[in-house]
Design a protein around this motif. Structure first.
Motif, PDB file in Angstrom:
ATOM      1  N   ASN A  69      -3.438  45.982 -24.187  1.00  5.69           N
ATOM      2  CA  ASN A  69      -3.193  44.600 -23.773  1.00  5.69           C
ATOM      3  C   ASN A  69      -1.986  44.504 -22.840  1.00  5.69           C
ATOM      4  OD1 ASN A  69      -5.341  43.596 -25.281  1.00  5.69           O
ATOM      5  ND2 ASN A  69      -4.085  43.291 -27.101  1.00  5.69           N
ATOM      6  N   LEU A  70      -0.924  45.256 -23.167  1.00  3.95           N
ATOM      7  CA  LEU A  70       0.247  45.248 -22.303  1.00  3.95           C
ATOM      8  C   LEU A  70      -0.073  45.816 -20.927  1.00  3.95           C
ATOM      9  CD1 LEU A  70       3.198  46.346 -24.625  1.00  3.95           C
ATOM     10  CD2 LEU A  70       2.924  44.160 -23.468  1.00  3.95           C
ATOM     11  N   ALA A  71      -0.833  46.907 -20.917  1.00  5.57           N
ATOM     12  CA  ALA A  71      -1.196  47.516 -19.632  1.00  5.57           C
ATOM     13  C   ALA A  71      -2.036  46.571 -18.779  1.00  5.57           C
ATOM     14  CB  ALA A  71      -1.958  48.819 -19.878  1.00  5.57           C
ATOM     15  N   ALA A  72      -2.762  45.665 -19.437  1.00  6.49           N
ATOM     16  CA  ALA A  72      -3.612  44.730 -18.693  1.00  6.49           C
ATOM     17  C   ALA A  72      -2.816  43.598 -18.053  1.00  6.49           C
ATOM     18  CB  ALA A  72      -4.688  44.155 -19.616  1.00  6.49           C
ATOM     19  N   VAL A  73      -1.694  43.183 -18.673  1.00  6.27           N
ATOM     20  CA  VAL A  73      -0.963  42.021 -18.169  1.00  6.27           C
ATOM     21  C   VAL A  73       0.299  42.384 -17.390  1.00  6.27           C
ATOM     22  CG1 VAL A  73      -1.843  40.580 -20.026  1.00  6.27           C
ATOM     23  CG2 VAL A  73       0.352  41.731 -20.317  1.00  6.27           C
ATOM     24  N   LEU A  74       0.901  43.518 -17.672  1.00  3.97           N
ATOM     25  CA  LEU A  74       2.166  43.853 -17.025  1.00  3.97           C
ATOM     26  C   LEU A  74       2.067  43.966 -15.505  1.00  3.97           C
ATOM     27  CD1 LEU A  74       3.861  46.392 -19.469  1.00  3.97           C
ATOM     28  CD2 LEU A  74       4.547  44.056 -18.946  1.00  3.97           C
ATOM     29  N   PRO A  75       0.971  44.479 -14.919  1.00  4.77           N
ATOM     30  CA  PRO A  75       0.916  44.525 -13.448  1.00  4.77           C
ATOM     31  C   PRO A  75       1.070  43.175 -12.768  1.00  4.77           C
ATOM     32  CG  PRO A  75      -0.779  45.940 -14.386  1.00  4.77           C
ATOM     33  CD  PRO A  75      -0.175  45.177 -15.523  1.00  4.77           C
ATOM     34  N   PHE A  76       0.770  42.082 -13.473  1.00  6.00           N
ATOM     35  CA  PHE A  76       0.906  40.767 -12.862  1.00  6.00           C
ATOM     36  C   PHE A  76       2.374  40.403 -12.620  1.00  6.00           C
ATOM     37  CE2 PHE A  76      -3.291  40.538 -14.753  1.00  6.00           C
ATOM     38  CZ  PHE A  76      -4.020  39.880 -13.767  1.00  6.00           C
ATOM     39  N   LEU A  77       3.303  41.113 -13.262  1.00  8.25           N
ATOM     40  CA  LEU A  77       4.718  40.858 -13.017  1.00  8.25           C
ATOM     41  C   LEU A  77       5.125  41.226 -11.600  1.00  8.25           C
ATOM     42  CD1 LEU A  77       6.350  42.139 -16.342  1.00  8.25           C
ATOM     43  CD2 LEU A  77       6.149  39.768 -15.585  1.00  8.25           C
ATOM     44  N   PHE A  78       4.345  42.046 -10.930  1.00  6.10           N
ATOM     45  CA  PHE A  78       4.702  42.523  -9.595  1.00  6.10           C
ATOM     46  C   PHE A  78       4.047  41.698  -8.488  1.00  6.10           C
ATOM     47  CE2 PHE A  78       4.875  46.104 -12.562  1.00  6.10           C
ATOM     48  CZ  PHE A  78       6.191  46.510 -12.382  1.00  6.10           C
ATOM     49  N   GLU A 118       7.074  34.144 -15.694  1.00  2.00           N
ATOM     50  CA  GLU A 118       7.523  33.822 -17.049  1.00  2.00           C
ATOM     51  C   GLU A 118       6.349  33.782 -18.022  1.00  2.00           C
ATOM     52  OE1 GLU A 118      10.115  30.530 -17.445  1.00  2.00           O
ATOM     53  OE2 GLU A 118      11.532  31.210 -15.911  1.00  2.00           O
ATOM     54  N   LEU A 119       5.178  33.364 -17.549  1.00  2.00           N
ATOM     55  CA  LEU A 119       3.990  33.382 -18.401  1.00  2.00           C
ATOM     56  C   LEU A 119       3.668  34.803 -18.843  1.00  2.00           C
ATOM     57  CD1 LEU A 119       1.368  31.963 -19.534  1.00  2.00           C
ATOM     58  CD2 LEU A 119       0.320  32.535 -17.334  1.00  2.00           C
ATOM     59  N   ILE A 120       3.659  35.729 -17.896  1.00  3.17           N
ATOM     60  CA  ILE A 120       3.340  37.122 -18.222  1.00  3.17           C
ATOM     61  C   ILE A 120       4.421  37.730 -19.109  1.00  3.17           C
ATOM     62  CG2 ILE A 120       2.846  39.383 -17.250  1.00  3.17           C
ATOM     63  CD1 ILE A 120       0.717  37.219 -16.740  1.00  3.17           C
ATOM     64  N   PHE A 121       5.682  37.412 -18.812  1.00  3.01           N
ATOM     65  CA  PHE A 121       6.768  37.945 -19.634  1.00  3.01           C
ATOM     66  C   PHE A 121       6.638  37.460 -21.076  1.00  3.01           C
ATOM     67  CE2 PHE A 121      10.932  37.876 -21.579  1.00  3.01           C
ATOM     68  CZ  PHE A 121      11.513  39.069 -21.185  1.00  3.01           C
ATOM     69  N   THR A 122       6.300  36.180 -21.247  1.00  5.66           N
ATOM     70  CA  THR A 122       6.177  35.635 -22.603  1.00  5.66           C
ATOM     71  C   THR A 122       4.999  36.257 -23.330  1.00  5.66           C
ATOM     72  OG1 THR A 122       7.088  33.562 -21.765  1.00  5.66           O
ATOM     73  CG2 THR A 122       6.049  33.506 -23.924  1.00  5.66           C
ATOM     74  N   ILE A 123       3.871  36.426 -22.642  1.00  3.82           N
ATOM     75  CA  ILE A 123       2.714  37.074 -23.275  1.00  3.82           C
ATOM     76  C   ILE A 123       3.081  38.483 -23.710  1.00  3.82           C
ATOM     77  CG2 ILE A 123       0.394  37.959 -22.852  1.00  3.82           C
ATOM     78  CD1 ILE A 123      -0.116  35.589 -21.058  1.00  3.82           C
ATOM     79  N   SER A 124       3.762  39.220 -22.828  1.00  2.00           N
ATOM     80  CA  SER A 124       4.158  40.592 -23.168  1.00  2.00           C
ATOM     81  C   SER A 124       5.111  40.600 -24.357  1.00  2.00           C
ATOM     82  CB  SER A 124       4.820  41.255 -21.952  1.00  2.00           C
ATOM     83  OG  SER A 124       3.958  41.238 -20.825  1.00  2.00           O
ATOM     84  N   ALA A 125       6.062  39.668 -24.374  1.00  2.33           N
ATOM     85  CA  ALA A 125       6.990  39.606 -25.501  1.00  2.33           C
ATOM     86  C   ALA A 125       6.261  39.258 -26.790  1.00  2.33           C
ATOM     87  CB  ALA A 125       8.078  38.569 -25.211  1.00  2.33           C
ATOM     88  N   ALA A 126       5.285  38.347 -26.724  1.00  4.95           N
ATOM     89  CA  ALA A 126       4.523  37.979 -27.912  1.00  4.95           C
ATOM     90  C   ALA A 126       3.679  39.156 -28.410  1.00  4.95           C
ATOM     91  CB  ALA A 126       3.636  36.776 -27.610  1.00  4.95           C
ATOM     92  N   ILE A 127       3.130  39.923 -27.488  1.00  7.50           N
ATOM     93  CA  ILE A 127       2.336  41.100 -27.881  1.00  7.50           C
ATOM     94  C   ILE A 127       3.217  42.116 -28.597  1.00  7.50           C
ATOM     95  CG2 ILE A 127       1.060  43.072 -26.976  1.00  7.50           C
ATOM     96  CD1 ILE A 127      -0.043  41.241 -24.796  1.00  7.50           C
ATOM     97  N   LEU A 128       4.397  42.390 -28.041  1.00  9.59           N
ATOM     98  CA  LEU A 128       5.309  43.330 -28.693  1.00  9.59           C
ATOM     99  C   LEU A 128       5.749  42.804 -30.060  1.00  9.59           C
ATOM    100  CD1 LEU A 128       7.568  44.428 -25.691  1.00  9.59           C
ATOM    101  CD2 LEU A 128       5.851  45.814 -26.885  1.00  9.59           C
ATOM    102  N   ALA A 129       6.035  41.504 -30.136  1.00 14.37           N
ATOM    103  CA  ALA A 129       6.440  40.927 -31.418  1.00 14.37           C
ATOM    104  C   ALA A 129       5.316  41.040 -32.438  1.00 14.37           C
ATOM    105  CB  ALA A 129       6.839  39.465 -31.231  1.00 14.37           C
TER     106      ALA A 129
END
Length: 703
Positions: free
Chosen positions: A459-468, A479-490
């Motif tokens: 899931n992280l690999a799918a959304v993290l590229p959008f940060l670039f 910020e949307l992608i960062f929050t999703i990534s933080a929620a996934i890690l949490a």
């Protein structure tokens, strides 16, 4: 055979196995994280959108009364020549109107806009040498939506004249509000400023050998305070000042005017002039709901909480009313309140997130039939969200529609991991009742530990590229992608620690009637699925053909679908722009505007409307244009106006204005978009720019 297997689990259970062995430690760490999360939530700012700074720098120069052609030759061209060589500028655009010159510089996304602002300021300083001395100080700023006022108030009084009302708002009300936490400025616009007029008798001046410039020089030389040095004594010293500024009207009339070089012949200013105490000429009119008033704009500090600032301002005004500090004849009404839209957007996002969490808990209860296991999921969700708040605070984010949307999406991913861990532990408890509870939980956690980590990483690999992603899309959705990534890690941390630590302590127990009923339904579905699958495998070639046919049928629908950057939000804000022919008087323009106001006032959906005639006011800056007027209409909430959308309201009012036949005026109505977002150089969906050397031809084509 069992002991080696259990011993293998002890070594491969990882973090989940450690959590099962130390449930008390996990709970204590969780409580500490919850406290940190609550502190982080308190520090998070609240805003409608992420902090966006567009790569644009704007320069404004005002010289009231100067024709557009003169402004273009004397001001705009000078600014363009100097600002065009600003480093990294890729686009320059200028607009010239009577008394106003505007130059906009655009840069590529990713440019250090602060460095660009410093460079452009240096270029502007060089351009000042070639600009007329009559201009007001030039204004240069970067396009930052956070610099827009968070609240605009209209202050009116039926008993006070415009001069007295503006002075009270500027020097009294503004001072009460500007010292509130988070308030950066309280800027006053509109009304009339007190003015002392000195009307010279030209014939008497000519007879005495004087002119109007001599009167101006005498007034300028006399109206000053002069320092007198220091008076030193034995044990102290006193700084002296000669007070020369005029305090009363008679001091002006008694001002001596020198008639000859020797200073022997003198006369008083009142003998050759008429001194009148009054107000400046009215060039712009402001009113709220038809009542004349003054506009007060509240600007917040860059990192301040929008909702908190607006609430503090309203609380201070209510407090002043309750203590009778604000005179009873003065009325204060909100013109625009950004916190209103922030609250609405955030409440919608919060409701969506809470609804998702409750539905997830309901599904868990239906399929597991255990209240205690459902409560584990119910506690895991807010704990994971609090962990996300900690990461958001560390990343400098705010609570806005993007980050809350990321939280809402992250809740679904959070539930996935926790349910997998919870259900597998429950399954082992049912299948291996003879084994010790702790060992069963370790075995169950070890089976899904790597699967949960792998799915989360995917899931992280799918959304993290959008940060670039660059450009405006990147500014909005980062910020949307960062929050999703933080929620996934949490969710991963919670699923591997708290969930196994608590689930392993809950016995399997007996299945209730609801659980047995759901099991039978699921078994029936599984049997039906197996029967269908067995039949389809006999014609396996048919499945790809069906998918291809479905894709072919969906492609035309996809191609015909409307493509938009962001969905339209009906915030109930409508702007009305009225433009008349050049040369129209302010009184005639005000008459036309009042006819439009009368049409707006008759509409039952209108909550309030704010009118500016003869130009517009932004903070303390104002632009005078007698042929222009604007009305900002605030509609009632959607449910209170019978579900009528802003677009439908605009069409109805546009038809009524068309029937009114406002000769010589053009009226344009449009629904204001998301505050702070502009996806083009204009306010319209499509903007056409026509270039050419002949201005008259361009005006004909534009009309």
């Amino acid at each position: 055979m069992t002991a080696p297997k259990i011993r293998l689990v002890e070594h491969t259970g990882g973090l989940a196995a450690w959590s099962i062995r130390h449930p008390v430690g996990v709970v204590m760490i969780t409580l500490a994280v919850m406290v940190l999360g609550l502190f982080a939530l308190e520090r998070l700012g609240i805003d409608l959108l992420p902090h966006i700074i567009y790569p644009e720098i704007r320069v404004r120069v005002v010289d009231p009364g100067v024709p557009a052609k003169v402004m273009e030759d004397k001001v705009t061209r000078q600014l363009e020549e100097q600002l065009a060589i600003t480093e990294d500028a890729i686009y320059i655009q200028s607009r010239t109107r009577e008394g106003r010159s505007s130059v906009d510089l655009s840069f590529a996304y990713g440019t250090d806009i602060d460095q660009a602002l410093r460079d452009a300021s240096t270029r502007l300083d060089r351009a000042k040498r070639f600009l007329p001395t009559s201009i007001e100080p030039p204004i240069i700023y970067k396009r930052d939506p956070s610099q827009r006022p968070v609240a605009e108030l209209a202050v009116s009084s039926p008993l006070r004249d415009p001069v007295e009302l503006r002075s009270w708002v500027d020097y009294t009300l503004g001072k009460w509000l500007v010292n509130l936490p988070g308030v950066a400025a309280a800027e006053v616009g509109g009304g009339l400023v007190e003015e002392i007029q000195v009307l010279a008798d030209q014939q008497r001046l000519a007879g005495l050998g004087l002119d109007i410039l001599d009167i101006g020089d005498a007034l300028e030389a006399a109206n000053v305070d002069v320092p007198s040095g220091r008076l030193q004594m034995a044990d102290r010293e006193i700084s002296g000042r000669t007070a020369g500024r005029f305090q009363r009207l008679d001091e002006l009339t008694d001002l001596p005017i020198v008639l000859d070089k020797d200073g022997a012949a003198l006369l008083r200013l009142g003998e050759v002039t008429k001194v009148i105490e009054g107000a400046e000429e009215e060039r712009l009119r402001i009113r709220l709901n038809g009542v004349p008033g003054v506009k007060l704009s509240i600007q917040k500090q860059p990192r301040a909480n929008t909702v908190t600032v607006v609430e503090e301002v309203q609380h201070r005004i209510d407090q002043l009313h309750d203590n009778n500090i604000i005179p009873p004849e003065i009325e204060i009404h909100p013109v625009d309140d950004e916190a209103r839209y922030v609250r609405q957007a955030l409440n919608n996002a919060i409701n969506a997130a809470v609804s998702g969490a409750l539905l997830a808990m309901l599904v868990v209860y239906l399929f597991l039939g255990s209240v205690r296991r459902t409560l584990i999921i119910g506690s895991a969700i807010p704990i994971a969200i609090l962990v996300t708040f900690i990461l958001m605070t560390m990343g400098g984010l705010t609570l806005n529609i993007m980050t809350l949307g990321g939280l809402a999406l992250g809740i679904g991913m959070l539930v996935d991991s926790t349910i997998v861990m919870l259900e597998n532990i429950y399954r082992h408890q049912r299948l291996h009742p003879q084994e010790p509870p702790e060992e069963r939980s370790r075995l169950a956690a070890a089976e899904v530990n790597s699967a949960i980590v792998a799915s989360t990483t995917t899931n992280l690999a799918a959304v993290l590229p959008f940060l670039f992603i660059g450009g405006l899309v990147g500014l909005l959705f980062r910020e949307l992608i960062f929050t999703i990534s933080a929620a996934i890690l949490a969710s991963l941390v919670v699923a591997l620690t708290l969930v196994p630590a608590l689930s392993g302590r809950i016995p399997a127990g007996q299945e209730g009637g609801l659980r047995r009923t759901l099991n039978r339904i699921v078994e029936s579905l599984q049997a039906g699925f197996g029967w269908v699958t067995a039949r389809l495998l006999k014609v396996a070639w048919l499945i790809p053909l069906l998918f291809i046919a479905g894709l072919a049928a969906a492609l035309p629908v996809l191609q015909q679908a409307e493509e938009i950057f962001l969905p339209k939000m009906d915030e109930g804000r409508v702007s009305v722009r009225i433009t008349a022919e050049q040369g129209i008087s302010l009184a005639r323009m005000d008459e036309i505007t009042r006819r439009v106001e009368a049409i707006i006032q008759r509409q039952p959906e209108v909550e309030s409307y704010f009118t500016q005639v003869g130009g517009f006011v932004f903070g303390r800056s104002r632009h005078e244009a007698p042929n222009r007027a604007g009305v900002q209409v605030i509609l009632k909430p959607l449910l209170e106006r019978g579900g009528i959308s802003s677009e439908d309201w605009i069409e109805r009012v546009r038809e009524e204005i068309r029937k009114a036949r406002l000769i010589g005026a053009r009226v344009r109505l449009y629904s204001r978009g998301i505050r702070g977002i502009r996806m083009s150089q204009g306010d319209d969906d499509i903007t056409l720019r026509i270039l050419g050397p002949d201005l008259e031809t361009l005006e004909t084509l534009a009309a």
